[in-house]
Scaffold this active site. Structure first.
Site, PDB file in Angstrom:
ATOM      1  N   ARG A  76       8.487 -12.038  25.700  1.00  0.00           N
ATOM      2  CA  ARG A  76       8.926 -10.971  24.800  1.00  0.00           C
ATOM      3  C   ARG A  76       9.624  -9.823  25.545  1.00  0.00           C
ATOM      4  O   ARG A  76      10.428  -9.101  24.950  1.00  0.00           O
ATOM      5  CB  ARG A  76       7.755 -10.465  23.958  1.00  0.00           C
ATOM      6  CG  ARG A  76       7.140 -11.576  23.102  1.00  0.00           C
ATOM      7  CD  ARG A  76       6.347 -11.084  21.931  1.00  0.00           C
ATOM      8  NE  ARG A  76       5.662 -12.189  21.287  1.00  0.00           N
ATOM      9  CZ  ARG A  76       6.241 -13.059  20.459  1.00  0.00           C
ATOM     10  NH1 ARG A  76       7.528 -12.936  20.174  1.00  0.00           N
ATOM     11  NH2 ARG A  76       5.549 -14.053  19.919  1.00  0.00           N
ATOM     12  N   ARG A 106       1.917  -4.932  28.768  1.00  0.00           N
ATOM     13  CA  ARG A 106       3.203  -4.657  28.132  1.00  0.00           C
ATOM     14  C   ARG A 106       3.515  -3.167  28.034  1.00  0.00           C
ATOM     15  O   ARG A 106       4.684  -2.777  28.027  1.00  0.00           O
ATOM     16  CB  ARG A 106       3.243  -5.317  26.747  1.00  0.00           C
ATOM     17  CG  ARG A 106       3.359  -6.832  26.820  1.00  0.00           C
ATOM     18  CD  ARG A 106       3.324  -7.504  25.471  1.00  0.00           C
ATOM     19  NE  ARG A 106       3.649  -8.926  25.611  1.00  0.00           N
ATOM     20  CZ  ARG A 106       3.550  -9.816  24.632  1.00  0.00           C
ATOM     21  NH1 ARG A 106       3.126  -9.438  23.427  1.00  0.00           N
ATOM     22  NH2 ARG A 106       3.877 -11.082  24.846  1.00  0.00           N
ATOM     23  N   ARG A 119      -2.188 -23.565  15.127  1.00  0.00           N
ATOM     24  CA  ARG A 119      -3.296 -23.671  14.179  1.00  0.00           C
ATOM     25  C   ARG A 119      -3.252 -25.029  13.479  1.00  0.00           C
ATOM     26  O   ARG A 119      -4.274 -25.709  13.327  1.00  0.00           O
ATOM     27  CB  ARG A 119      -3.224 -22.535  13.156  1.00  0.00           C
ATOM     28  CG  ARG A 119      -3.625 -21.176  13.706  1.00  0.00           C
ATOM     29  CD  ARG A 119      -3.159 -20.041  12.808  1.00  0.00           C
ATOM     30  NE  ARG A 119      -3.711 -18.740  13.193  1.00  0.00           N
ATOM     31  CZ  ARG A 119      -3.255 -18.003  14.210  1.00  0.00           C
ATOM     32  NH1 ARG A 119      -2.238 -18.445  14.935  1.00  0.00           N
ATOM     33  NH2 ARG A 119      -3.808 -16.836  14.487  1.00  0.00           N
ATOM     34  N   SER A 133      -7.616 -11.335  17.557  1.00  0.00           N
ATOM     35  CA  SER A 133      -7.834 -12.144  16.351  1.00  0.00           C
ATOM     36  C   SER A 133      -7.887 -13.623  16.684  1.00  0.00           C
ATOM     37  O   SER A 133      -8.412 -14.423  15.900  1.00  0.00           O
ATOM     38  CB  SER A 133      -6.720 -11.882  15.336  1.00  0.00           C
ATOM     39  OG  SER A 133      -5.460 -12.288  15.851  1.00  0.00           O
ATOM     40  N   LYS A 167       8.508 -20.002  26.564  1.00  0.00           N
ATOM     41  CA  LYS A 167       7.144 -19.910  26.029  1.00  0.00           C
ATOM     42  C   LYS A 167       7.135 -19.955  24.511  1.00  0.00           C
ATOM     43  O   LYS A 167       6.225 -20.545  23.912  1.00  0.00           O
ATOM     44  CB  LYS A 167       6.475 -18.625  26.527  1.00  0.00           C
ATOM     45  CG  LYS A 167       5.054 -18.430  26.012  1.00  0.00           C
ATOM     46  CD  LYS A 167       4.418 -17.203  26.615  1.00  0.00           C
ATOM     47  CE  LYS A 167       3.081 -16.890  25.974  1.00  0.00           C
ATOM     48  NZ  LYS A 167       2.077 -17.954  26.160  1.00  0.00           N
ATOM     49  N   ASP A 187       2.824  -8.119  18.292  1.00  0.00           N
ATOM     50  CA  ASP A 187       3.941  -8.814  18.934  1.00  0.00           C
ATOM     51  C   ASP A 187       5.300  -8.233  18.566  1.00  0.00           C
ATOM     52  O   ASP A 187       6.321  -8.610  19.156  1.00  0.00           O
ATOM     53  CB  ASP A 187       3.913 -10.308  18.602  1.00  0.00           C
ATOM     54  CG  ASP A 187       2.828 -11.049  19.352  1.00  0.00           C
ATOM     55  OD1 ASP A 187       2.354 -10.513  20.377  1.00  0.00           O
ATOM     56  OD2 ASP A 187       2.454 -12.155  18.937  1.00  0.00           O
ATOM     57  N   LYS A 199       5.099 -20.569  16.293  1.00  0.00           N
ATOM     58  CA  LYS A 199       4.073 -21.165  17.162  1.00  0.00           C
ATOM     59  C   LYS A 199       2.676 -20.788  16.690  1.00  0.00           C
ATOM     60  O   LYS A 199       1.722 -21.538  16.918  1.00  0.00           O
ATOM     61  CB  LYS A 199       4.295 -20.782  18.621  1.00  0.00           C
ATOM     62  CG  LYS A 199       4.017 -19.354  19.011  1.00  0.00           C
ATOM     63  CD  LYS A 199       4.346 -19.122  20.489  1.00  0.00           C
ATOM     64  CE  LYS A 199       4.046 -17.698  20.927  1.00  0.00           C
ATOM     65  NZ  LYS A 199       2.610 -17.397  21.017  1.00  0.00           N
ATOM     66  N   GLY A 244      -1.839 -18.461  25.565  1.00  0.00           N
ATOM     67  CA  GLY A 244      -3.078 -17.816  25.144  1.00  0.00           C
ATOM     68  C   GLY A 244      -3.708 -18.452  23.924  1.00  0.00           C
ATOM     69  O   GLY A 244      -4.926 -18.651  23.864  1.00  0.00           O
TER      70      GLY A 244
END
Length: 410
Positions: A366, A321, A28, A146, A391, A290, A23, A71
């Site tokens: 996650r 998290r 992008r 980032s 997601k 992640d 993803k 996000g």
């Protein structure tokens, strides 16, 4: 689906698993494709929520764009809408409205964007009026998400004078910035690091280019976790490559110490259980945040003490998290400790586990995917609100069934 019950496979894990496409690459590529006014389709797009909301927004361009919990879509579309003709409001879930975006908005405003907050200052929703930018230099801290930096980079080729981004302080998640640069170049842009702390983008528009998305290395991490928790597991993962631009491809190297060997074929990787090398693990996840949940859960279940740093961005993800990991691993009998906002560790301390643990997922995909493999060390395990995997990995539970796991909806 409120809860599922998991049981472990009755035999060794041996499967060929088709992972979702990345993803990070999809979102992008979709922005670049829209800016190039491309007619060639992007191949192997992910069917995950984050990509679908981006695709729908770019195709329909409604007055109010609801990106839900995505996000990347919030950050990338904010920059895209700022240079695109029209007037829009971009919003999301209640959690999205708590995730800061002020640094990106300030950077875009300094370039000439017309953006206003409709509720709380510094947070979505945003009212955006597309405009032409007359400035081409912007400075922002290097230790921010980032995605802010990538959002600015992606629109850089379309600005009349191009774009120069100066980063101050410590830089985090450099691999994600490099991924953005590589994709921009694949579509004909001229963008590069001009120094260790400065990025340059020439005013050279994108060209329409055929493109196919590779599989997601972040999703692969959960299969590495499963193999590490077995005696002789073996899994094939198509469309993953040794020379991937994805920063999370680091997972292959990191899992070597946890007993998983990676072999590369022309169009896939093969992962197999091998001898474990590490008695304890220390790592700075600043470039691969992640992957943190995967390694926290894996190390605890393998009884490997750890100290993981570079976790500051985990506090502002889909959930906090760090707190979520501490809470849920306590249910499995592990007492973790957080130091500040960036370090999570386990020194081997145990506590009484829940007799029938049910893992809460906190609207975080996650959390569900990192904890599900724990059933390999338990007779059974329950996962609350398991649908959150949509997601990024909609077929996660189906893939677990394919690998021999038992799954029952409750």
């Amino acid at each position: 689906m409120k809860q599922i019950k998991l049981t472990a496979p009755t035999s060794a894990i041996g499967a060929v698993i088709t992972l979702p496409s990345s993803k990070s690459i999809c979102n992008r590529a979709l922005i670049i494709h829209a800016l190039s006014q491309g007619k060639d389709e992007i191949g192997n797009l992910s069917d995950c929520d984050d990509t679908n909301v981006m695709l729908r927004a770019l195709q329909a361009m409604p007055k109010v764009i609801d990106i839900q919990a995505a996000g990347t879509a919030m950050r990338f579309l904010t920059a895209y809408l700022a240079i695109t003709e029209g007037e829009h409001i971009i919003t999301g879930t209640e959690r999205m409205k708590q995730r800061p975006i002020g640094i990106l908005v300030d950077a875009l405003r300094s370039l000439g964007a017309t953006i206003n907050y409709t509720e709380k200052e510094g947070f979505p929703p945003l009212h955006i009026q597309g405009s032409t930018f007359h400035h081409n230099e912007v400075a922002l801290p290097g230790n921010v998400s980032s995605q802010y930096i990538s959002a600015l980079l992606l629109i850089g080729p379309m600005l009349p004078k191009g774009l120069r981004i100066k980063l101050t302080g410590e830089l985090v998640s450099r691999p994600y910035i490099n991924l953005t640069l590589q994709l921009m170049k694949a579509f004909g842009a001229k963008a590069c690091w001009s120094s260790d702390c400065q990025l340059e983008v020439a005013p050279h528009p994108y060209r329409d280019t055929p493109f196919c998305v590779e599989s997601d290395w972040s999703a692969a991490s959960y299969w590495y976790e499963m193999v590490s928790l077995t005696e002789n597991g073996r899994v094939e993962l198509p469309r993953l490559y040794a020379n991937s631009f994805q920063g999370d491809s680091k997972v292959a190297e990191l899992f070597e110490g946890l007993g998983v060997k990676t072999s590369y074929a022309s169009d896939k990787v093969i992962i197999e259980r091998t001898r474990r090398q590490l008695e304890q693990m220390e790592y700075d996840f600043i470039d691969q945040p992640d992957l943190a949940q995967t390694f926290v859960v894996t190390c605890a279940l393998l009884n490997i003490p750890f100290r993981f740093s570079g976790l500051q961005s985990l506090r502002i993800k889909e959930t906090d998290r760090i707190s979520a990991l501490i809470t849920e691993l306590k249910k499995l009998g592990f007492t973790l400790k957080a130091t500040g906002d960036s370090i999570l560790s386990w020194d081997g301390e145990r506590c009484e586990p829940s007799p029938c643990p049910a893992i809460d997922t906190y609207d975080d995909h996650r959390m569900a995917m990192a904890f599900a493999p724990a059933v390999l060390r338990w007779k059974e395990l329950r996962i609350n609100n398991p649908q959150v995997v949509s997601k990024s990995y909609p077929l996660y539970w189906e893939n677990l069934k394919d690998a021999g796991f038992g799954i029952w909806e409750e």
